[in-house]
Design a protein around this motif. Structure first.
Motif, PDB file in Angstrom:
ATOM      1  N   GLY A  84     -15.486  62.907  38.423  1.00 48.16           N
ATOM      2  CA  GLY A  84     -16.076  62.391  39.660  1.00 48.16           C
ATOM      3  C   GLY A  84     -15.096  61.766  40.617  1.00 48.16           C
ATOM      4  O   GLY A  84     -15.440  61.480  41.761  1.00 48.16           O
ATOM      5  N   SER A  85     -13.852  61.533  40.193  1.00 46.87           N
ATOM      6  CA  SER A  85     -12.881  60.865  41.049  1.00 46.87           C
ATOM      7  C   SER A  85     -11.470  61.186  40.578  1.00 46.87           C
ATOM      8  O   SER A  85     -11.190  61.137  39.381  1.00 46.87           O
ATOM      9  CB  SER A  85     -13.102  59.344  40.983  1.00 46.87           C
ATOM     10  N   PRO A  86     -10.568  61.491  41.523  1.00 50.18           N
ATOM     11  CA  PRO A  86      -9.184  61.758  41.125  1.00 50.18           C
ATOM     12  C   PRO A  86      -8.537  60.553  40.430  1.00 50.18           C
ATOM     13  O   PRO A  86      -7.777  60.722  39.474  1.00 50.18           O
ATOM     14  CB  PRO A  86      -8.465  62.056  42.447  1.00 50.18           C
ATOM     15  N   LEU A  90      -7.055  60.473  36.590  1.00 49.76           N
ATOM     16  CA  LEU A  90      -5.704  60.099  36.193  1.00 49.76           C
ATOM     17  C   LEU A  90      -5.714  58.989  35.144  1.00 49.76           C
ATOM     18  O   LEU A  90      -4.977  59.043  34.158  1.00 49.76           O
ATOM     19  CB  LEU A  90      -4.903  59.642  37.421  1.00 49.76           C
ATOM     20  N   VAL A  91      -6.563  57.986  35.363  1.00 54.73           N
ATOM     21  CA  VAL A  91      -6.672  56.882  34.408  1.00 54.73           C
ATOM     22  C   VAL A  91      -7.172  57.418  33.062  1.00 54.73           C
ATOM     23  O   VAL A  91      -6.661  57.055  31.997  1.00 54.73           O
ATOM     24  CB  VAL A  91      -7.599  55.773  34.951  1.00 54.73           C
ATOM     25  N   TRP A  92      -8.176  58.295  33.118  1.00 57.52           N
ATOM     26  CA  TRP A  92      -8.732  58.857  31.889  1.00 57.52           C
ATOM     27  C   TRP A  92      -7.698  59.676  31.131  1.00 57.52           C
ATOM     28  O   TRP A  92      -7.590  59.573  29.912  1.00 57.52           O
ATOM     29  CB  TRP A  92      -9.961  59.705  32.198  1.00 57.52           C
TER      30      TRP A  92
END
Length: 199
Positions: A84-86, A90-92
């Motif tokens: 759902g979000s760039p 990245l964090v994931w």
């Protein structure tokens, strides 16, 4: 009275693979064509029975490790929704890679992400044996030799014996590995289901 969660398809599949792996090992070990004789060339100390048991041990631990990593990441990914979000993506990517980079990291992730703290002691001993097989070709690695006395105690408690630095695996050990891995799979699967259940 609350009923325990129904086992996930992933847990059932992992448990089935554990049983199939041990069953196949038993069939191959009982095959009359199996040769216990020493090879004509190569190491005269080669023990085909031990090599077969080592391969089975590795497979049982690999099945369990894959289940533990996948169950953790599937549950967390559903909550994080990284697609759902760039930035979330990245964090994931970083968090998920770190969480399954080793058994201690996975253990910490289960605890810090979900408060799941099973007794890992039995599986940690099984992993130490796996490390000797995978990284020492059936013997204690250099690192393991430095902590030999504590490992001997753990191994003896688990019914695994050392001949010098060589790990000696019995058929009963393999049943114990399968049982220990299965217990962990069932426990983690149920705990994740409880912690991630939607009200």
């Amino acid at each position: 009275m609350t009923l325990p969660p129904v086992a996930s398809e992933r847990a059932e599949s992992a448990s089935r693979l554990l049983n199939l792996t041990l069953g196949l090992h038993r069939i191959q070990s009982a095959t009359p064509e199996r040769s216990d004789s020493k090879p004509r060339l190569g190491d005269p100390a080669f023990d085909g029975v031990q090599v077969q048991r080592q391969a089975t041990w590795l497979r049982l631990i690999s099945i369990t490790e894959t289940f533990c990593a996948d169950r953790l990441l599937d549950a967390a990914e559903a909550e994080v929704a990284p697609d759902g979000s760039p930035i979330r993506g990245l964090v994931w990517d970083k968090a998920s890679t770190a969480a399954i980079s080793s058994w201690p990291a996975m253990k910490d992730a289960y605890n810090s992400w979900y408060g799941i703290k099973p007794n890992w002691a039995k599986v940690e001993t099984l992993i130490e044996v796996r490390n000797a097989i995978a990284h020492g070709l059936g013997e204690l690695t250099r690192f393991q030799r430095r902590k030999r006395s504590s490992l001997v105690t753990k191994f003896n408690h688990a019914g695994v014996h050392l001949s010098g630095n060589r790990v000696v695996i019995s058929e009963n050990n393999l049943s114990d590995v399968r049982d220990g891995c299965s217990e962990l799979i069932v426990l983690l699967d149920a705990e994740v289901a409880i912690r991630t259940a939607r009200p």
